[in-house]
Design an enzyme around this catalytic site. Structure first.
Site, PDB file in Angstrom:
ATOM      1  N   ARG A  31       3.254 -34.099 -81.426  1.00 32.43           N
ATOM      2  CA  ARG A  31       2.448 -33.648 -80.287  1.00 32.43           C
ATOM      3  C   ARG A  31       1.044 -33.254 -80.729  1.00 32.43           C
ATOM      4  O   ARG A  31       0.055 -33.541 -80.039  1.00 32.43           O
ATOM      5  CB  ARG A  31       3.143 -32.467 -79.608  1.00 32.43           C
ATOM      6  N   HIS A  35      -2.165 -35.062 -79.047  1.00 35.04           N
ATOM      7  CA  HIS A  35      -3.150 -34.335 -78.263  1.00 35.04           C
ATOM      8  C   HIS A  35      -4.528 -34.348 -78.912  1.00 35.04           C
ATOM      9  O   HIS A  35      -5.542 -34.217 -78.224  1.00 35.04           O
ATOM     10  CB  HIS A  35      -2.673 -32.908 -77.999  1.00 35.04           C
ATOM     11  N   HIS A 166       9.152 -39.011 -75.779  1.00 38.53           N
ATOM     12  CA  HIS A 166       9.919 -37.867 -75.285  1.00 38.53           C
ATOM     13  C   HIS A 166      11.364 -37.906 -75.754  1.00 38.53           C
ATOM     14  O   HIS A 166      12.140 -37.009 -75.434  1.00 38.53           O
ATOM     15  CB  HIS A 166       9.876 -37.824 -73.755  1.00 38.53           C
ATOM     16  N   TRP A 182      14.639 -33.340 -73.452  1.00 43.77           N
ATOM     17  CA  TRP A 182      14.865 -34.572 -72.707  1.00 43.77           C
ATOM     18  C   TRP A 182      16.183 -35.248 -73.087  1.00 43.77           C
ATOM     19  O   TRP A 182      16.784 -35.931 -72.273  1.00 43.77           O
ATOM     20  CB  TRP A 182      13.729 -35.564 -72.966  1.00 43.77           C
ATOM     21  N   ASP A 226       8.334 -38.515 -65.921  1.00 41.11           N
ATOM     22  CA  ASP A 226       9.343 -39.337 -66.591  1.00 41.11           C
ATOM     23  C   ASP A 226      10.063 -40.225 -65.572  1.00 41.11           C
ATOM     24  O   ASP A 226      10.096 -41.451 -65.701  1.00 41.11           O
ATOM     25  CB  ASP A 226      10.374 -38.459 -67.306  1.00 41.11           C
TER      26      ASP A 226
END
Length: 276
Positions: A31, A35, A166, A182, A226
């Site tokens: 992540r 980002h 994810h 998830w 999603d």
């Protein structure tokens, strides 16, 4: 590759592997890299680049709500390695990309070649102006996904592939306002995200922060963004392909997309690879 103090690239990779194994922090390192790169845009908004601007928290990307948990948690985990290897062996932005790629491999994904050459931000003033229009919101539908990712050069297939990241990580209530993992095995990098999306039944849910999401009977979640992938045939066909055959799951493509903005902004100098 030797450097001051006798440290080397090989020892850096080993230290990153050990960090991922002992702290089980692979998802947040992915992540962090995403980002950093994901602010890039070549639409109405211009610019943005993986430059590790998040390490400055007086203003800019280090203060964006979308980046909650990255300047403190992710960089806190990386701090001993950063102090050991930056700048003698590697820069901050290149380290973040390498850490993500090492994490992907350690969690069962492909071995991604990391290309180096990112220029580190010198202050928070090297940040983009805002996260709005650059980073996706989990409570938005298909139109929003296209508005965010098409200006980055991603097509619909790329958006589905990127969403497949994810398959690892979880949402943290205190960071994103969403809550839960998830998949059943959030530290395993494979195609489970797509399989569970198609196989499980999800009910509308709302977190303690009031954010809308969906929850399965086993407790795993999906965000609005999603399940939006199932509402458009241009997206759903790729979800079904990746769910059926893990060998067709573009794991290396996901890894590339997660850091591909740097190819477009750093004179094609470098490439790479969520936990929100």
């Amino acid at each position: 590759m030797a450097a001051r103090g006798g440290e080397s690239y090989d020892s850096l990779v080993k230290d990153l592997q050990e960090l991922v194994k002992t702290k089980q922090c692979g998802p947040i390192l992915i992540r962090l890299s995403w980002h950093d790169a994901g602010v890039f845009s070549d639409g109405k908004l211009k610019g943005g680049c993986p430059n590790a601007a998040m390490r400055f928290t007086d203003a800019g990307e280090g203060t964006f709500g979308a980046n909650a948990g990255l300047p403190d948690v992710a960089l806190g985990l990386l701090k001993p390695i950063t102090e050991k290897y930056v700048p003698s062996v590697i820069g901050h932005a290149d380290l973040w990309t390498l850490a993500a790629n090492v994490a992907i491999k350690e969690m069962g994904g492909p071995d991604i070649k990391t290309r180096f050459g990112r220029k580190d931000a010198e202050s928070s003033s090297d940040s983009v102006e805002s996260q709005v229009g650059r980073l996706p919101d989990g409570d938005k539908e298909i139109d929003h996904l296209r508005e965010i990712f098409h200006p980055k050069g991603f097509d619909d297939k790329d958006i589905v592939a990127l969403s497949g990241a994810h398959t690892v990580g979880k949402c943290h209530l205190d960071r994103s306002g969403f809550d839960g993992a998830w998949t059943e095995e959030p530290l395993k990098f494979d195609n489970t995200y797509f399989k569970e999306m198609l196989e499980k039944e999800y009910s509308e849910d709302k977190t303690e922060k009031g954010n809308p999401q969906f929850k399965s009977g086993s407790g795993t979640i999906m965000l609005i963004s999603d399940l939006a992938l199932l509402k458009d045939s241009a997206f759903k066909k790729h979800v079904e392909t990746y769910a059926k055959d893990q060998d067709r799951m573009p794991t290396s493509r996901i890894s590339l997309l997660l850091g591909s903005s740097c190819r477009r902004t750093e004179s094609q100098a470098s490439e790479t690879a969520f936990d929100t």
